[in-house]
Design a protein around this motif. Structure first.
Motif, PDB file in Angstrom:
ATOM      1  N   MET B  59     -23.570   9.281  21.603  1.00  0.00           N
ATOM      2  CA  MET B  59     -22.753  10.404  22.089  1.00  0.00           C
ATOM      3  C   MET B  59     -22.299  10.213  23.540  1.00  0.00           C
ATOM      4  N   THR B  60     -22.858   9.246  24.216  1.00  0.00           N
ATOM      5  CA  THR B  60     -22.398   8.993  25.584  1.00  0.00           C
ATOM      6  C   THR B  60     -21.103   8.176  25.577  1.00  0.00           C
ATOM      7  N   ARG B  61     -20.784   7.602  24.407  1.00  0.00           N
ATOM      8  CA  ARG B  61     -19.594   6.740  24.335  1.00  0.00           C
ATOM      9  C   ARG B  61     -18.386   7.499  23.816  1.00  0.00           C
ATOM     10  N   GLN B  62     -17.216   7.031  24.248  1.00  0.00           N
ATOM     11  CA  GLN B  62     -15.984   7.660  23.754  1.00  0.00           C
ATOM     12  C   GLN B  62     -15.463   6.957  22.508  1.00  0.00           C
ATOM     13  N   TYR B  63     -16.237   5.976  21.974  1.00  0.00           N
ATOM     14  CA  TYR B  63     -15.804   5.248  20.778  1.00  0.00           C
ATOM     15  C   TYR B  63     -16.953   5.148  19.801  1.00  0.00           C
TER      16      TYR B  63
END
Lengths: 612, 63
Positions: B59-63
């Motif tokens: 969830m920390t990633r935008q992908y």
């Protein structure tokens, strides 16, 4: 105390939700504050509102979660152009500058917007991203009353997925399979919505409401030419009939030629039998796809509970069929099933899936009747109404209920504004227009003189939860108006052969049941069950109406005019009251009679809103 | 001001055109060729299976 703020934005129906220690505290859509329907802009007003309701400062929020992953969405866009090139340049030319100029850097945009609300929110690492369909699935499973469930999400498109299946157990939720863009049930329905001359992302309700007037004579043609549908409900769409993947329209000339008529021009072309049959056909195809999906999932997973979310889950006709089909024993649908609900799902996903928060399912659900928006104190209501020069009488609650019930029984249309605002597209007794369902003329009157909308559109009934099975073929709760069920046979009046042969919309003039204002031409109704624990005042009102009339049902439609967002504040309510043929307005403990108002205060604001 | 806007739109169109016809189109054609050479086996489902995400940091990633 751990507070999580969920946000959906930048496509349509932006919203904010606040979850504190796993409990749903507040949720609201931005459109209600900005008065712009389906507002897609960053939900600054909604964020402020939910934080105020929760008594939480933005700088103290543990995480802010955005409801989708922007880079995944961008990669889907590139994929689509890779598949379509050399077609698609006109939209590529417009889309790329928007992405490169900012949309690719959404984390920064969100952070900047949050800092504008509270300069103390400095740590961008607190911003998280949840996949679009996981947000939907989380919004369906975590608030549901189930310990274990199959979760089906269906919408237009998120990043790549358009349909997903997830399994929820306790505080775990795993997506196990999906269908990808451009194969989308939401976009298929939207394509027909466009073809019928309605606005997409808004007019889908109209297609659903139009369907019962028609005959699904194009169902086989759609399944033969447009949809390759497998037995398990998975499907692909023949893109040679559609333009939405890389074009500016939903359908193309081949689509129109298949059905033999051009796209309907909403301002120039009247609705005909053809359009009604098209609506009936796409509704029948939708029902078929959804039923194949749910039957196959029930067989495969042997779990008796089903949760639904995503825009297609607002199709209450299909939902009602899933319920009556019985493949799953219990069904729960997120009331804000569209993108607004993604804000709630993303916050819940962060609490349970990232922070490991435990979950204890509530007996009915944990949505608090979906009454999650702002409310106004009696003092604030009086202050606003006085400022608007409204004439009102303040009544104690008992008298207020008696007076309102008597007005409804005498055929008056009443604006009802009480407590917290609803989250999701349905008015559930917080911001509602109410009327007597027994009246033959009420549907026409409400559509034309109060809502200023198309005469064919049906109205929904609110019924006391304990009386639902006496009036409808339904024996489960439907607190969010998301299930269509037939009116009980004993309450119906069969149409004569001559009446049945009438042109679709003319059937509206035939008395079809004891409650004609909420009985559609196919005897169906979109039922809301009203419960004393979640909505005690509204329950008391219907009970009093029943005591006067013997009928525990009211017409309940959203408190707005066509294309206007549902009213949010007492001022919005007064403006709508004065601009329409509503007879009476009840706001908190204030009762306003139209006849007592200074009519020079009435403003015709119908044309302020872009037609939907 | 209007000249500036026009020249910026012209520049943006030029870059978009170069990317679309210079990169997207050739890459798309290669991809289609590969797909044509490896046709999808007939199947009784269109579902795409997905492995459960076990990465707590996803969830920390935008992908």
């Amino acid at each position: 105390m751990t507070s999580i703020l969920g946000i959906s934005a930048f496509y349509h129906d932006s919203a904010a939700s606040l979850v504190v220690d796993g409990a749903i505290v507040a949720a609201a859509q931005e459109e209600r504050f900005t008065r712009r329907k389906h507002d897609e802009r960053f939900p600054s007003n909604a964020v402020r509102s939910v934080l105020q309701i929760g008594g939480v400062a933005l700088k103290d929020v543990e995480h802010v979660v955005f409801y989708e992953k922007p880079l995944l969405k961008f990669s889907r866009l590139l994929d689509t152009y890779l598949d379509a090139a050399p077609q698609g340049f006109p939209t590529f030319r417009r889309a790329m500058p928007a992405w490169l100029g900012g949309k690719l850097f959404q984390k920064r945009i969100i952070h900047d917007e949050l800092k504008r609300i509270d300069p103390g929110f400095v740590d961008a690492s607190r911003i998280l991203f949840c996949e679009h369909h996981l947000s939907h699935a989380a919004s369906a499973f975590f608030p549901s009353p189930f310990e274990e469930a199959v979760v089906l999400t269906l919408d237009g498109v998120g990043e790549k997925a358009t349909t997903t299946v997830a399994i929820g157990r306790g505080s775990k939720l795993d997506v196990v399979r999906e269908l990808h863009f451009p194969h989308s049930l939401g976009l298929l329905y939207a394509a027909f919505c466009y073809y019928l001359g309605f606005k997409i992302n808004s007019g889908e309700y109209k297609v659903m409401g139009l369907a019962p007037y028609g005959v699904p004579r194009f169902k086989s043609l759609i399944l033969e030419k447009l949809v390759d549908l497998k037995d398990d409900g998975s499907f692909r769409l023949d893109q040679s009939y559609f333009d939405y993947a890389t074009g500016v329209k939903m359908t193309n000339a081949r689509f129109a030629s298949l059905f033999g008529q051009p796209v309907r021009r909403p301002d120039a072309d009247l609705l005909t039998d053809f359009h009604m049959d098209m609506a009936a056909s796409i509704q029948a195809v939708t029902d078929e796809i959804v039923l194949r999906l749910t039957r196959s999932l029930a067989r495969e997973f042997q779990i008796p509970n089903l949760c639904l979310a995503g825009g297609v889950a607002l199709n209450c006709v299909a939902n009602g069929k899933v319920l009556r089909d019985g493949a799953f024993k219990r069904l729960w649908i997120q009331p804000a099933a569209g993108d607004a609900g993604g804000s709630l799902g993303s916050a819940l996903a962060a609490w349970h899936m990232k922070l490991g928060g435990q979950r204890v399912p509530a007996a009915r659900d944990s949505m608090r009747g979906s009454l999650l928006g702002p409310e106004f104190s009696q003092d604030e209501i009086e202050r606003q109404l006085t400022g608007l020069k409204a004439e009102f009488e303040i009544m104690p609650t008992d008298r207020l209920v008696d007076t309102t019930a008597a007005a409804l029984a005498s055929g008056k249309a009443v604006g009802w504004f009480q407590g917290r605002m609803e989250f999701g597209p349905r008015a559930l007794g917080g911001r509602s227009i109410l009327a007597d369902p027994r009246s033959d003329q009420m549907q026409k009157t409400l559509n034309l003189k109060v809502k200023f909308r198309e005469s064919f559109r049906p109205f929904a009934p609110s019924v006391l939860s304990t009386k639902v099975s006496e009036w409808f073929e339904l024996d489960v709760d439907s607190p969010y108006m998301l299930l269509v069920a037939p009116v009980k046979e004993s309450r119906r009046r069969e149409m004569t052969a001559q009446e049945a042969a009438m042109f679709g919309i003319d059937k509206l003039n035939v008395r079809r049941s004891e409650i004609p204002a909420v009985t559609h031409v196919d005897y169906s109704a979109r039922v809301q069950t009203v419960h004393p624990d979640t909505n005690p005042l509204y329950h008391a009102l219907i009970s009093r109406f029943e005591a006067l009339t013997g009928c525990p049902v009211l017409v309940n439609t959203s408190f707005n005019v066509r294309s206007e967002p549902i009213v949010c504040t007492p001022s919005d309510a007064f403006r709508c009251f004065m601009g329409t043929d509503l007879d009476m307005l009840v706001v908190g403990n204030c009762v306003l009679q139209k006849s007592a108002q200074d009519m020079t205060l009435a403003v015709d604001y119908r044309n302020e809103f872009e037609p939907d | 001001m209007s000249d500036k806007v026009q020249s910026s739109a012209w520049f943006s169109d030029l870059i978009s055109g170069l990317v679309f016809y210079g990169v997207i189109l050739p890459a798309g054609l290669v991809r289609r060729l590969i797909k044509a050479l490896r046709p999808r086996a007939p199947s009784d489902t269109f579902w795409i299976a997905r492995q459960p995400d076990k990465d707590a940091n996803s969830m920390t990633r935008q992908y």
